[in-house]
Design a protein around this motif. Structure first.
Motif, PDB file in Angstrom:
ATOM      1  N   THR A  64      51.388  46.403  30.306  1.00  0.00           N
ATOM      2  CA  THR A  64      51.372  47.866  30.360  1.00  0.00           C
ATOM      3  C   THR A  64      50.388  48.335  31.429  1.00  0.00           C
ATOM      4  OG1 THR A  64      49.719  47.878  28.596  1.00  0.00           O
ATOM      5  CG2 THR A  64      52.038  48.132  27.955  1.00  0.00           C
ATOM      6  N   PRO A  65      50.583  49.539  31.973  1.00  0.00           N
ATOM      7  CA  PRO A  65      49.685  50.034  33.022  1.00  0.00           C
ATOM      8  C   PRO A  65      48.280  50.291  32.491  1.00  0.00           C
ATOM      9  CG  PRO A  65      51.754  51.260  32.993  1.00  0.00           C
ATOM     10  CD  PRO A  65      51.722  50.448  31.742  1.00  0.00           C
ATOM     11  N   CYS A  66      47.318  50.299  33.395  1.00  0.00           N
ATOM     12  CA  CYS A  66      45.941  50.633  33.037  1.00  0.00           C
ATOM     13  C   CYS A  66      45.158  50.941  34.304  1.00  0.00           C
ATOM     14  CB  CYS A  66      45.273  49.488  32.266  1.00  0.00           C
ATOM     15  SG  CYS A  66      44.971  48.012  33.274  1.00  0.00           S
ATOM     16  N   TYR A  67      43.987  51.516  34.105  1.00  0.00           N
ATOM     17  CA  TYR A  67      43.005  51.678  35.172  1.00  0.00           C
ATOM     18  C   TYR A  67      41.835  50.747  34.869  1.00  0.00           C
ATOM     19  CZ  TYR A  67      45.394  56.209  35.835  1.00  0.00           C
ATOM     20  OH  TYR A  67      46.317  57.202  36.017  1.00  0.00           O
ATOM     21  N   ILE A  68      41.266  50.180  35.916  1.00  0.00           N
ATOM     22  CA  ILE A  68      40.046  49.380  35.783  1.00  0.00           C
ATOM     23  C   ILE A  68      39.002  49.989  36.709  1.00  0.00           C
ATOM     24  CG2 ILE A  68      38.938  47.140  36.135  1.00  0.00           C
ATOM     25  CD1 ILE A  68      40.836  46.886  33.887  1.00  0.00           C
ATOM     26  N   LEU A  69      37.879  50.402  36.129  1.00  0.00           N
ATOM     27  CA  LEU A  69      36.723  50.812  36.926  1.00  0.00           C
ATOM     28  C   LEU A  69      35.781  49.618  36.989  1.00  0.00           C
ATOM     29  CD1 LEU A  69      36.304  54.372  35.447  1.00  0.00           C
ATOM     30  CD2 LEU A  69      36.595  53.877  37.886  1.00  0.00           C
ATOM     31  N   LEU A  85      38.116  51.502  41.972  1.00  0.00           N
ATOM     32  CA  LEU A  85      39.121  51.875  40.977  1.00  0.00           C
ATOM     33  C   LEU A  85      40.382  51.063  41.219  1.00  0.00           C
ATOM     34  CD1 LEU A  85      40.363  53.611  38.736  1.00  0.00           C
ATOM     35  CD2 LEU A  85      40.865  55.352  40.487  1.00  0.00           C
ATOM     36  N   LEU A  86      40.787  50.302  40.208  1.00  0.00           N
ATOM     37  CA  LEU A  86      42.030  49.534  40.271  1.00  0.00           C
ATOM     38  C   LEU A  86      43.072  50.248  39.424  1.00  0.00           C
ATOM     39  CD1 LEU A  86      40.559  45.971  39.562  1.00  0.00           C
ATOM     40  CD2 LEU A  86      40.626  47.193  41.732  1.00  0.00           C
ATOM     41  N   ALA A  87      44.182  50.592  40.029  1.00  0.00           N
ATOM     42  CA  ALA A  87      45.306  51.174  39.294  1.00  0.00           C
ATOM     43  C   ALA A  87      46.391  50.111  39.185  1.00  0.00           C
ATOM     44  CB  ALA A  87      45.828  52.418  40.013  1.00  0.00           C
ATOM     45  N   ILE A 121      42.392  50.487  44.729  1.00  0.00           N
ATOM     46  CA  ILE A 121      43.479  49.529  44.940  1.00  0.00           C
ATOM     47  C   ILE A 121      44.597  49.864  43.958  1.00  0.00           C
ATOM     48  CG2 ILE A 121      44.152  47.109  45.101  1.00  0.00           C
ATOM     49  CD1 ILE A 121      41.275  46.349  45.173  1.00  0.00           C
ATOM     50  N   TYR A 122      45.814  49.843  44.456  1.00  0.00           N
ATOM     51  CA  TYR A 122      46.987  50.020  43.603  1.00  0.00           C
ATOM     52  C   TYR A 122      47.769  48.714  43.631  1.00  0.00           C
ATOM     53  CZ  TYR A 122      51.401  51.821  41.790  1.00  0.00           C
ATOM     54  OH  TYR A 122      52.525  52.023  41.041  1.00  0.00           O
TER      55      TYR A 122
END
Length: 347
Positions: A64-69, A85-87, A121-122
């Motif tokens: 599933t999608p997430c964001y990582i700081l 920020l990683l998307a 980064i995406y």
């Protein structure tokens, strides 16, 4: 554009943001749930940011999608910690999720503090957002923009004009060589002599572009036709000398092959032109050292080198001459020549 999806951070996430800015947290994982940005997971720093990266980030990437700081070890001039920020949005995600995470990213940045985020980064796969993926992202960001076709033509002409004026004397160990001639060093000559004396199987040379000098890179005594390609770099041009040991028509042969490798547009115009212009000089140097180069080939990638490739280059197949046939008669409607008129005497 903030809050364009109507999604805001939960109270727990806001508290985690404040706690993270004090510098103990290495990572915050954020997901969208119940129409809010929710804290999913967090972790304190253990080692350097490079050491922690893959161990902290990759196990937290699911389907599933997430964001990582993710916090780096650097601080700004004001003393605040710097974050990336990683998307992460897998390809298998629903279209609605993809759109929701894309539209909410600016909200997350604003509520965390956009000034603390130095890079984004995406990615759709773990490789995209791994440490290696992030480093490739940095390299791409620092690379100069690609040249237009006209700009590249002008650069080629400029380099050609510069090279036309180059007058560099060869090493004292070399006699006069035609074309662009760069000096070499004793180490290069030493390894080529060992190749000549059959103490080495493989020698690689390069051009020091800054000092305009031919340099030794590496050598090997066990390289085979199957492993030759592994020596070819995929980001720079190189010269290679290889002792090709093989059998042909019942004879055991030991043939020295010269290979010029250049990965096309992965290296600069200047590098490509210098290597192309100096290859004859390098072959001449080998011949002056009594190395019998039986074949010189050019490749773009090491994957081109194989036993079959070398065999075809060193012993090209002879094309059988086509059998000559009698010239076919002309078409039946070809105009016939008129008969010669008879003289009176003949009559």
């Amino acid at each position: 554009m903030s809050h364009q999806t109507g999604i805001k951070s939960s109270d727990e996430l806001k508290e985690a943001f404040s706690d993270a800015k004090r510098g103990e947290k290495r990572l915050l994982k954020v997901e969208i749930a119940d129409e809010k940005l929710q804290l999913k997971d967090s972790e304190n720093a253990k080692g350097s940011w490079e050491d922690d990266y893959d161990a902290f980030v990759l196990p937290r990437l699911e389907s599933t999608p997430c964001y990582i700081l993710y916090r780096l070890d650097r601080t700004s001039d004001e003393g605040s910690h710097q974050w990336i920020l990683l998307a992460y949005v897998p390809d298998t995600s629903e279209v609605r999720q993809k759109m929701l995470y894309a539209a909410t990213r600016s909200t997350l940045k604003m509520e965390f503090g956009g000034g603390n985020i130095v890079d984004e980064i995406y990615g759709n796969t773990k490789d995209d957002v791994s440490l290696d993926g992030y480093q490739k992202h940095l390299e791409a960001a620092e690379a100069p923009p690609p040249l237009t076709e006209q700009e590249e033509q002008m650069q080629i002409l400029s380099e050609a004009d510069k090279m036309a004026r180059i007058e560099i004397s060869a090493s004292t160990r070399q006699s006069h060589l035609h074309g662009v001639s760069f000096p070499t060093d004793d180490e290069t000559v030493h390894h080529l002599e060992k190749l000549r004396d059959k103490k080495l199987i493989y020698v690689q040379l390069s051009i020091d572009l800054g000092n305009e000098k031919i340099c030794f890179v590496k050598s090997d005594a066990t390289t085979t036709s199957a492993t030759l390609g592994s020596h070819v770099p995929d980001d720079h041009s190189r010269y290679h000398f290889f002792r090709y040991k093989h059998q042909y028509e019942g004879d055991d042969l030991d043939s020295v092959v010269f290979v010029y490798s250049s990965p096309g547009y992965k290296c600069s115009v200047r590098e490509r032109m210098l290597y192309s212009s100096c290859k004859a000089t390098v072959v001449d140097l080998a011949k002056q050292l009594d190395i019998d180069v039986v074949k010189a080939v050019e490749i773009e990638s090491g994957s081109e080198l194989s036993e079959a490739f070398l065999m075809d280059e060193v012993h090209p197949k002879q094309h059988l001459q086509k059998q000559l046939f009698a010239r076919p008669p002309g078409p039946s409607n070809r105009r016939r020549s008129s008969p010669r008129p008879q003289s009176a005497k003949e009559n």
